[in-house]
Motif scaffolding. Structure first.
Motif, PDB file in Angstrom:
ATOM      1  N   ALA A  11      -8.211 -75.496  48.921  1.00 27.70           N
ATOM      2  CA  ALA A  11      -9.247 -75.797  47.932  1.00 27.70           C
ATOM      3  C   ALA A  11     -10.553 -76.275  48.479  1.00 27.70           C
ATOM      4  N   ARG A  12     -10.602 -77.035  49.772  1.00 29.03           N
ATOM      5  CA  ARG A  12     -11.543 -77.679  50.511  1.00 29.03           C
ATOM      6  C   ARG A  12     -12.199 -76.438  51.095  1.00 29.03           C
ATOM      7  N   LEU A  13     -11.509 -75.522  51.722  1.00 30.31           N
ATOM      8  CA  LEU A  13     -11.948 -74.106  52.424  1.00 30.31           C
ATOM      9  C   LEU A  13     -12.724 -73.461  51.320  1.00 30.31           C
ATOM     10  N   GLN A  14     -11.978 -73.235  50.294  1.00 32.01           N
ATOM     11  CA  GLN A  14     -12.710 -72.380  49.110  1.00 32.01           C
ATOM     12  C   GLN A  14     -14.017 -72.993  48.812  1.00 32.01           C
ATOM     13  N   ALA A  15     -14.061 -74.501  48.674  1.00 34.47           N
ATOM     14  CA  ALA A  15     -15.487 -75.071  48.284  1.00 34.47           C
ATOM     15  C   ALA A  15     -16.469 -74.815  49.442  1.00 34.47           C
ATOM     16  N   ALA A  16     -15.934 -74.724  50.758  1.00 34.14           N
ATOM     17  CA  ALA A  16     -16.937 -74.572  51.902  1.00 34.14           C
ATOM     18  C   ALA A  16     -17.657 -73.444  51.753  1.00 34.14           C
ATOM     19  N   LEU A  17     -16.627 -72.305  51.758  1.00 33.43           N
ATOM     20  CA  LEU A  17     -16.835 -70.897  51.762  1.00 33.43           C
ATOM     21  C   LEU A  17     -17.985 -70.429  50.521  1.00 33.43           C
ATOM     22  N   ARG A  18     -17.798 -70.886  49.234  1.00 30.87           N
ATOM     23  CA  ARG A  18     -18.204 -70.767  48.326  1.00 30.87           C
ATOM     24  C   ARG A  18     -19.935 -71.179  48.668  1.00 30.87           C
ATOM     25  N   ARG A  19     -20.051 -72.442  49.180  1.00 32.52           N
ATOM     26  CA  ARG A  19     -21.210 -72.822  49.259  1.00 32.52           C
ATOM     27  C   ARG A  19     -21.989 -72.213  50.405  1.00 32.52           C
ATOM     28  N   LEU A  20     -21.196 -72.138  51.516  1.00 32.23           N
ATOM     29  CA  LEU A  20     -21.894 -71.242  52.756  1.00 32.23           C
ATOM     30  C   LEU A  20     -22.336 -69.709  52.503  1.00 32.23           C
ATOM     31  N   LEU A  21     -21.648 -69.422  51.566  1.00 32.61           N
ATOM     32  CA  LEU A  21     -21.843 -67.737  51.443  1.00 32.61           C
ATOM     33  C   LEU A  21     -22.402 -67.436  49.858  1.00 32.61           C
ATOM     34  N   ASP A  22     -22.902 -68.623  49.266  1.00 27.48           N
ATOM     35  CA  ASP A  22     -23.504 -68.677  47.956  1.00 27.48           C
ATOM     36  C   ASP A  22     -22.521 -67.626  47.026  1.00 27.48           C
ATOM     37  N   ALA A  23     -21.399 -67.912  47.022  1.00 22.65           N
ATOM     38  CA  ALA A  23     -20.445 -66.906  46.334  1.00 22.65           C
ATOM     39  C   ALA A  23     -19.461 -67.598  45.151  1.00 22.65           C
ATOM     40  N   LYS A  24     -20.004 -67.843  43.953  1.00 23.43           N
ATOM     41  CA  LYS A  24     -19.009 -68.706  42.904  1.00 23.43           C
ATOM     42  C   LYS A  24     -17.669 -68.092  42.698  1.00 23.43           C
ATOM     43  N   GLY A  25     -17.695 -66.645  42.948  1.00 26.41           N
ATOM     44  CA  GLY A  25     -16.555 -65.843  42.509  1.00 26.41           C
ATOM     45  C   GLY A  25     -15.407 -65.640  43.752  1.00 26.41           C
ATOM     46  N   LEU A  26     -15.810 -66.078  44.715  1.00 28.16           N
ATOM     47  CA  LEU A  26     -14.923 -66.253  46.178  1.00 28.16           C
ATOM     48  C   LEU A  26     -13.835 -67.264  45.565  1.00 28.16           C
ATOM     49  N   THR A  27     -12.570 -66.732  46.196  1.00 28.71           N
ATOM     50  CA  THR A  27     -11.379 -67.680  45.790  1.00 28.71           C
ATOM     51  C   THR A  27     -10.683 -67.490  47.226  1.00 28.71           C
ATOM     52  N   VAL A  28      -9.931 -68.575  47.631  1.00 28.17           N
ATOM     53  CA  VAL A  28      -9.087 -68.526  48.665  1.00 28.17           C
ATOM     54  C   VAL A  28      -7.546 -68.843  48.119  1.00 28.17           C
ATOM     55  N   ASN A  29      -6.782 -67.728  48.209  1.00 29.41           N
ATOM     56  CA  ASN A  29      -5.540 -67.864  47.429  1.00 29.41           C
ATOM     57  C   ASN A  29      -4.320 -68.029  48.352  1.00 29.41           C
ATOM     58  N   PRO A  30      -3.222 -68.897  47.978  1.00 26.62           N
ATOM     59  CA  PRO A  30      -2.244 -69.138  48.887  1.00 26.62           C
ATOM     60  C   PRO A  30      -1.722 -68.052  49.324  1.00 26.62           C
ATOM     61  N   ALA A  31      -0.941 -67.825  50.373  1.00 26.92           N
ATOM     62  CA  ALA A  31      -0.016 -66.594  50.781  1.00 26.92           C
ATOM     63  C   ALA A  31       0.960 -66.217  49.440  1.00 26.92           C
ATOM     64  N   PRO A  32       0.965 -65.046  49.080  1.00 27.37           N
ATOM     65  CA  PRO A  32       1.799 -64.343  47.905  1.00 27.37           C
ATOM     66  C   PRO A  32       3.288 -64.689  48.234  1.00 27.37           C
ATOM     67  N   ARG A  33       3.578 -64.737  49.414  1.00 21.53           N
ATOM     68  CA  ARG A  33       4.981 -64.906  50.113  1.00 21.53           C
ATOM     69  C   ARG A  33       5.066 -65.765  51.211  1.00 21.53           C
ATOM     70  N   ALA A  34       6.052 -65.984  51.688  1.00 20.57           N
ATOM     71  CA  ALA A  34       6.357 -66.767  52.861  1.00 20.57           C
ATOM     72  C   ALA A  34       6.327 -65.874  54.190  1.00 20.57           C
ATOM     73  N   GLY A  35       5.357 -66.215  55.144  1.00 17.40           N
ATOM     74  CA  GLY A  35       5.220 -65.337  56.234  1.00 17.40           C
ATOM     75  C   GLY A  35       3.941 -64.334  56.129  1.00 17.40           C
ATOM     76  N   MET A  36       3.418 -64.552  54.934  1.00 20.92           N
ATOM     77  CA  MET A  36       1.977 -63.571  54.654  1.00 20.92           C
ATOM     78  C   MET A  36       0.985 -64.458  54.652  1.00 20.92           C
ATOM     79  N   SER A  37      -0.318 -63.704  54.884  1.00 23.44           N
ATOM     80  CA  SER A  37      -1.502 -64.660  55.219  1.00 23.44           C
ATOM     81  C   SER A  37      -2.016 -65.101  53.873  1.00 23.44           C
ATOM     82  N   VAL A  38      -2.965 -66.216  53.821  1.00 23.65           N
ATOM     83  CA  VAL A  38      -3.703 -66.758  53.034  1.00 23.65           C
ATOM     84  C   VAL A  38      -4.695 -65.630  52.727  1.00 23.65           C
ATOM     85  N   GLU A  39      -5.244 -65.504  51.324  1.00 24.52           N
ATOM     86  CA  GLU A  39      -5.885 -64.161  51.017  1.00 24.52           C
ATOM     87  C   GLU A  39      -7.525 -64.810  50.546  1.00 24.52           C
TER      88      GLU A  39
END
Length: 76
Positions: A11-39
Motif C-alpha cells: 500500500a505504501r509503495l502504491q501510494a508513492a508510485l501514484r504520486r511520483l508517476l501522477d497515475a491514479k489508476g496505478l496499482t501494486v498487486n500482491p503476487a497471485p501465487r506463492a513464488g510469483m512476483s508482485v504485479e
C-alpha cells in the motif's frame, strides 16, 4: 533479492508510485501465487513486476515494465 512484501508495504509503495508517476489508476498487486512476483498494473492491466531488494539492510524496489510492440500506436 527478496520478493515478499507485506500488505502495508504494498500500500505504501502504491501510494508513492501514484504520486511520483501522477497515475491514479496505478496499482501494486500482491503476487497471485506463492513464488510469483508482485504485479504493477494500470487501470487493471498488468504492465510489469516489482521486486524488493533488502540487500545490506537497505530496502529498494526495482520495477520491470513490459510494453508490447502491438500496444504501440501506428508509426507516422
Amino acid at each position: 533479492m527478496s520478493g515478499h512484501m507485506s500488505p502495508s508495504e504494498i500500500a505504501r509503495l502504491q501510494a508513492a508510485l501514484r504520486r511520483l508517476l501522477d497515475a491514479k489508476g496505478l496499482t501494486v498487486n500482491p503476487a497471485p501465487r506463492a513464488g510469483m512476483s508482485v504485479e504493477l498494473a494500470v487501470n487493471g492491466e498488468v504492465i510489469g513486476t516489482v521486486h524488493r531488494d533488502d540487500e545490506d539492510g537497505d530496502v529498494s524496489y526495482a520495477i520491470n515494465m513490459v510494453v508490447l510492440e502491438e500496444d504501440l500506436p501506428p508509426a507516422q
